[in-house]
Design an enzyme around this catalytic site. Sequence first.
Site, PDB file in Angstrom:
ATOM      1  N   ASP A  82       4.173   1.932  -4.725  1.00 50.31           N
ATOM      2  CA  ASP A  82       3.408   1.503  -5.651  1.00 50.31           C
ATOM      3  C   ASP A  82       3.524  -0.104  -6.129  1.00 50.31           C
ATOM      4  O   ASP A  82       4.614  -0.248  -6.522  1.00 50.31           O
ATOM      5  CB  ASP A  82       3.514   2.496  -6.903  1.00 50.31           C
ATOM      6  CG  ASP A  82       2.561   2.399  -7.889  1.00 50.31           C
ATOM      7  OD1 ASP A  82       2.109   1.204  -8.135  1.00 50.31           O
ATOM      8  OD2 ASP A  82       2.471   3.321  -8.735  1.00 50.31           O
TER       9      ASP A  82
ATOM     10  N   LYS B  49     -15.614   8.217 -11.944  1.00 47.09           N
ATOM     11  CA  LYS B  49     -15.688   9.153 -13.126  1.00 47.09           C
ATOM     12  C   LYS B  49     -15.075   8.460 -14.542  1.00 47.09           C
ATOM     13  O   LYS B  49     -13.941   8.185 -14.282  1.00 47.09           O
ATOM     14  CB  LYS B  49     -14.998  10.412 -13.060  1.00 47.09           C
ATOM     15  CG  LYS B  49     -15.595  11.295 -11.676  1.00 47.09           C
ATOM     16  CD  LYS B  49     -14.871  12.448 -11.672  1.00 47.09           C
ATOM     17  CE  LYS B  49     -15.696  13.384 -10.480  1.00 47.09           C
ATOM     18  NZ  LYS B  49     -14.890  14.364 -10.004  1.00 47.09           N
TER      19      LYS B  49
ATOM     20  N   ASP C 209       1.026  -1.258  -0.105  1.00 44.21           N
ATOM     21  CA  ASP C 209      -0.222  -0.086   0.041  1.00 44.21           C
ATOM     22  C   ASP C 209       1.082   1.283  -0.071  1.00 44.21           C
ATOM     23  O   ASP C 209       1.961   1.173   0.447  1.00 44.21           O
ATOM     24  CB  ASP C 209      -1.027   0.046   1.272  1.00 44.21           C
ATOM     25  CG  ASP C 209      -2.287   0.931   0.974  1.00 44.21           C
ATOM     26  OD1 ASP C 209      -2.355   1.897   0.411  1.00 44.21           O
ATOM     27  OD2 ASP C 209      -3.174  -0.006   0.847  1.00 44.21           O
TER      28      ASP C 209
ATOM     29  N   GLU D  55     -14.769  -2.753   2.882  1.00 38.28           N
ATOM     30  CA  GLU D  55     -16.349  -3.623   2.709  1.00 38.28           C
ATOM     31  C   GLU D  55     -17.260  -3.327   3.594  1.00 38.28           C
ATOM     32  O   GLU D  55     -18.377  -3.059   3.312  1.00 38.28           O
ATOM     33  CB  GLU D  55     -15.890  -5.058   2.713  1.00 38.28           C
ATOM     34  CG  GLU D  55     -16.627  -5.927   2.502  1.00 38.28           C
ATOM     35  CD  GLU D  55     -16.239  -7.439   2.528  1.00 38.28           C
ATOM     36  OE1 GLU D  55     -15.101  -7.606   2.934  1.00 38.28           O
ATOM     37  OE2 GLU D  55     -16.881  -8.311   2.064  1.00 38.28           O
TER      38      GLU D  55
ATOM     39  N   THR E  79     -13.219  -6.738   5.048  1.00 36.31           N
ATOM     40  CA  THR E  79     -12.365  -5.611   5.199  1.00 36.31           C
ATOM     41  C   THR E  79     -13.016  -4.329   5.631  1.00 36.31           C
ATOM     42  O   THR E  79     -14.216  -4.162   5.527  1.00 36.31           O
ATOM     43  CB  THR E  79     -11.614  -5.268   4.034  1.00 36.31           C
ATOM     44  OG1 THR E  79     -12.495  -4.658   3.011  1.00 36.31           O
ATOM     45  CG2 THR E  79     -11.101  -6.584   3.216  1.00 36.31           C
ATOM     46  N   ARG E  80     -12.312  -3.291   6.109  1.00 35.05           N
ATOM     47  CA  ARG E  80     -12.672  -1.986   6.618  1.00 35.05           C
ATOM     48  C   ARG E  80     -13.597  -1.569   5.452  1.00 35.05           C
ATOM     49  O   ARG E  80     -14.702  -0.879   5.656  1.00 35.05           O
ATOM     50  CB  ARG E  80     -11.616  -0.920   7.047  1.00 35.05           C
ATOM     51  CG  ARG E  80     -10.811  -1.230   8.108  1.00 35.05           C
ATOM     52  CD  ARG E  80      -9.998  -0.585   8.402  1.00 35.05           C
ATOM     53  NE  ARG E  80      -9.216  -0.652   9.664  1.00 35.05           N
ATOM     54  CZ  ARG E  80      -9.036   0.328  10.573  1.00 35.05           C
ATOM     55  NH1 ARG E  80      -9.018   1.704  10.481  1.00 35.05           N
ATOM     56  NH2 ARG E  80      -8.240   0.002  11.870  1.00 35.05           N
TER      57      ARG E  80
ATOM     58  N   ASP F 122      -9.513   1.003  -5.138  1.00 33.44           N
ATOM     59  CA  ASP F 122     -10.278   2.358  -5.417  1.00 33.44           C
ATOM     60  C   ASP F 122     -11.156   2.406  -6.724  1.00 33.44           C
ATOM     61  O   ASP F 122     -10.618   1.907  -7.645  1.00 33.44           O
ATOM     62  CB  ASP F 122      -8.983   3.511  -5.644  1.00 33.44           C
ATOM     63  CG  ASP F 122      -8.309   3.774  -4.269  1.00 33.44           C
ATOM     64  OD1 ASP F 122      -8.949   3.705  -3.510  1.00 33.44           O
ATOM     65  OD2 ASP F 122      -7.142   3.444  -4.433  1.00 33.44           O
TER      66      ASP F 122
ATOM     67  N   ASP G  61     -17.078  -3.681  -4.345  1.00 32.79           N
ATOM     68  CA  ASP G  61     -18.532  -3.390  -4.130  1.00 32.79           C
ATOM     69  C   ASP G  61     -19.014  -2.245  -5.028  1.00 32.79           C
ATOM     70  O   ASP G  61     -20.129  -1.694  -4.927  1.00 32.79           O
ATOM     71  CB  ASP G  61     -18.588  -2.944  -2.606  1.00 32.79           C
ATOM     72  CG  ASP G  61     -17.934  -1.491  -2.309  1.00 32.79           C
ATOM     73  OD1 ASP G  61     -17.274  -1.406  -3.153  1.00 32.79           O
ATOM     74  OD2 ASP G  61     -18.283  -1.107  -1.324  1.00 32.79           O
TER      75      ASP G  61
HETATM   76  C1  LIG Z   1     -10.533   1.239  -1.347  1.00 35.07           C
HETATM   77  S1  LIG Z   1      -9.022   0.914  -0.248  1.00 35.07           S
HETATM   78  C2  LIG Z   1      -9.117  -0.809   0.085  1.00 35.07           C
HETATM   79  C3  LIG Z   1      -8.127  -1.038   1.276  1.00 35.07           C
HETATM   80  C4  LIG Z   1      -8.329  -2.464   2.058  1.00 35.07           C
HETATM   81  N1  LIG Z   1      -8.059  -3.450   0.984  1.00 35.07           N
HETATM   82  C5  LIG Z   1      -9.865  -2.769   2.437  1.00 35.07           C
HETATM   83  O1  LIG Z   1     -10.778  -3.454   1.769  1.00 35.07           O
HETATM   84  O2  LIG Z   1     -10.065  -2.123   3.718  1.00 35.07           O
HETATM   85  C6  LIG Z   1      -7.853   0.791  -1.903  1.00 35.07           C
HETATM   86  C7  LIG Z   1      -6.318   0.787  -1.158  1.00 35.07           C
HETATM   87  O3  LIG Z   1      -5.407   0.614  -2.415  1.00 35.07           O
HETATM   88  C8  LIG Z   1      -4.475   1.304  -2.248  1.00 35.07           C
HETATM   89  N2  LIG Z   1      -3.711   1.154  -3.568  1.00 35.07           N
HETATM   90  C9  LIG Z   1      -4.185   1.996  -4.783  1.00 35.07           C
HETATM   91  N3  LIG Z   1      -3.274   1.803  -5.564  1.00 35.07           N
HETATM   92  C10 LIG Z   1      -2.347   0.928  -5.313  1.00 35.07           C
HETATM   93  C11 LIG Z   1      -0.872   0.709  -5.856  1.00 35.07           C
HETATM   94  N4  LIG Z   1      -0.533   1.074  -7.029  1.00 35.07           N
HETATM   95  N5  LIG Z   1       0.099   0.281  -5.075  1.00 35.07           N
HETATM   96  C12 LIG Z   1      -0.242   0.023  -3.722  1.00 35.07           C
HETATM   97  N6  LIG Z   1      -1.407   0.367  -3.206  1.00 35.07           N
HETATM   98  C13 LIG Z   1      -2.492   0.893  -3.886  1.00 35.07           C
HETATM   99  C14 LIG Z   1      -4.810   2.422  -1.711  1.00 35.07           C
HETATM  100  O4  LIG Z   1      -3.816   3.385  -0.966  1.00 35.07           O
HETATM  101  C15 LIG Z   1      -5.946   2.142  -0.549  1.00 35.07           C
HETATM  102  O5  LIG Z   1      -5.377   1.957   0.430  1.00 35.07           O
END
Ligand SMILES: C[S@@+](CC[C@H](N)C(=O)[O-])C[C@H]1O[C@@H](n2cnc3c(N)ncnc32)[C@H](O)[C@@H]1O
Length: 220
Positions: A109, A135, A82, A202, A199-200, A131, A167
């Site tokens: 990343d 849009k 993350d 979710e 997950t949180r 994420d 979701d």
């Molecule tokens: C919507 S959150 C979901 C987090 C967790 N899996 C949960 O369900 O609670 C998406 C996560 O993916 C991470 N993320 C997005 N693109 C990423 C990347 N290229 N490398 C590492 N993390 C990434 C974001 O920082 C974020 O914490």
Amino acid sequence: MNDGAHRIRTYKPRRRQLTPARAALYERLRPTWCVDVEGDRFDPVAAFGRVAPLVLDIGIGYGDSLTTVAAAQPDVDVIGADVHTPGIASTLARIEEMGLSNVRLLHGDALRFVERLDPGSLAGIRIYFPDPWHKARHRNRRMASAANIERFHQLLATGGTLHIATDIDDYAAQVRRLCDEHPAFDGGVIDRPADRPETRYERKGLAAGREVTDLLYVRR
Ligand SMILES: C[S@@+](CC[C@H](N)C(=O)[O-])C[C@H]1O[C@@H](n2cnc3c(N)ncnc32)[C@H](O)[C@@H]1O
């Protein structure tokens, strides 16, 4: 694999500072548990000290699901990735508390880090609640883009699995379309696996009335 697609950011930059206690914890634990985003070929045997199936979990948030599954599957090594510093700090704390030896973290990343992996070196890739990028003009930021699905396919060993949970209905439809069209993936929508912890993110979606879709594809 280096086609430049990894330069498209799939995450939103967030600048939340750590408390002094969390910053100290992060600095203390990071050298032991974090692997470098950039570098030479990643050697899992050197990193984990053993030969074991290797799973990449992309977007671990605060690491609750990552650490719960790692504790339940001690024979599998997992790299949790993350970009979000408070989430990485919380996960480091959990790894230490739980005494886990089969987890490493990537603070950065994941799409850059995979450049260090050998093709066919992963037993699994997990992406739980990527994420959404709702849009239309942001759709190219989705983790499950055509370029990334192809990249994931190359990283997986034969029989390796790509598990995505979302979701967002049109995100699930995008994953289905791309993976169903891919000549080397078999699979589709599955019932929520009992061993996938909620997950949180979710929980927020469920509270808002959204439905969760789990998709599991196997590399042929
Ligand atoms: C919507 S959150 C979901 C987090 C967790 N899996 C949960 O369900 O609670 C998406 C996560 O993916 C991470 N993320 C997005 N693109 C990423 C990347 N290229 N490398 C590492 N993390 C990434 C974001 O920082 C974020 O914490």
